[in-house]
Enzyme design. Structure first.
Site, PDB file in Angstrom:
ATOM      1  CG  HIS A 182      44.373  48.417  37.976  1.00 56.35           C
ATOM      2  ND1 HIS A 182      43.886  47.663  36.944  1.00 56.35           N
ATOM      3  CD2 HIS A 182      45.566  48.906  37.544  1.00 56.35           C
ATOM      4  CE1 HIS A 182      44.730  47.681  35.938  1.00 56.35           C
ATOM      5  NE2 HIS A 182      45.772  48.422  36.286  1.00 56.35           N
ATOM      6  CD  GLU A 203      38.877  48.708  38.959  1.00 60.63           C
ATOM      7  OE1 GLU A 203      38.308  48.853  37.864  1.00 60.63           O
ATOM      8  OE2 GLU A 203      40.086  49.012  39.128  1.00 60.63           O
ATOM      9  CB  CYS A 220      41.913  45.532  33.646  1.00 63.07           C
ATOM     10  SG  CYS A 220      42.625  44.993  35.222  1.00 63.07           S
ATOM     11  CB  CYS A 260      40.221  44.865  38.400  1.00 58.50           C
ATOM     12  SG  CYS A 260      41.680  45.826  38.851  1.00 58.50           S
TER      13      CYS A 260
END
Length: 158
Positions: A83, A85, A111, A114
């Site tokens: 992801h 992040e 999410c 993260c």
């Protein structure tokens, strides 16, 4: 000559617009996401979603999640990519930059995975553009005392 300051974006609008540019580097075929870490109004790291370095991207081999009919927001581990992040945190670590007390700007709400990473990285706030169906992420961030701010038409003056 008078300058119209109404056209000048707030800091949060400025940084969120940069995340949209960062997201354009994404190699995900389902959703392009960008994230930046900012401290003292300076960008300290950027990240976008995609496969790890030296691993073929979904643009080349196809999307595992699509092939297996995995719905958005479920089974995050079944994906070739990281992801945005996560990549921003990794980039900061690779370059020896602490992300503690930074602000995160994301094109999408983080999410739960993260969010846990951002909590432990000690970020102080998260600004995002689009929502994400992850109530666990929102509740953990609230419990940790990290503001989660969705930016709409009326942006915060961060």
């Amino acid at each position: 000559m008078m300058i119209n300051t109404d056209l000048r974006p707030s800091w949060s609008e400025y940084f969120l617009s940069i995340t949209e540019l960062v997201a354009q580097r994404s190699t995900c075929t389902r959703r392009k996401v960008g994230a930046i870490l900012v401290r003292d109004k300076r960008i300290i790291a950027t990240g976008y979603n995609g496969a790890p370095t030296k691993v073929r991207h979904c643009l080349e081999v196809g999307c595992l999640r699509t092939q297996q009919n995995i719905p958005s927001g479920e089974r995050h581990e079944l994906c070739r990519g990281l992801h945005a992040e996560q990549n921003a945190i990794i980039q900061a670590a690779l370059h020896g930059v602490s992300v503690e007390n930074s602000t995160v700007y994301c094109t999408n709400m983080p999410c739960s995975i993260c969010s846990k990473m951002l909590i432990n990285a000690r970020v102080k706030a998260i600004y995002y553009k689009d929502g994400y169906a992850d109530t666990l992420a929102a509740s953990m961030l609230a419990e940790a005392g990290i503001p989660l701010i969705q930016m709409g038409n009326q942006a915060e003056n961060g």
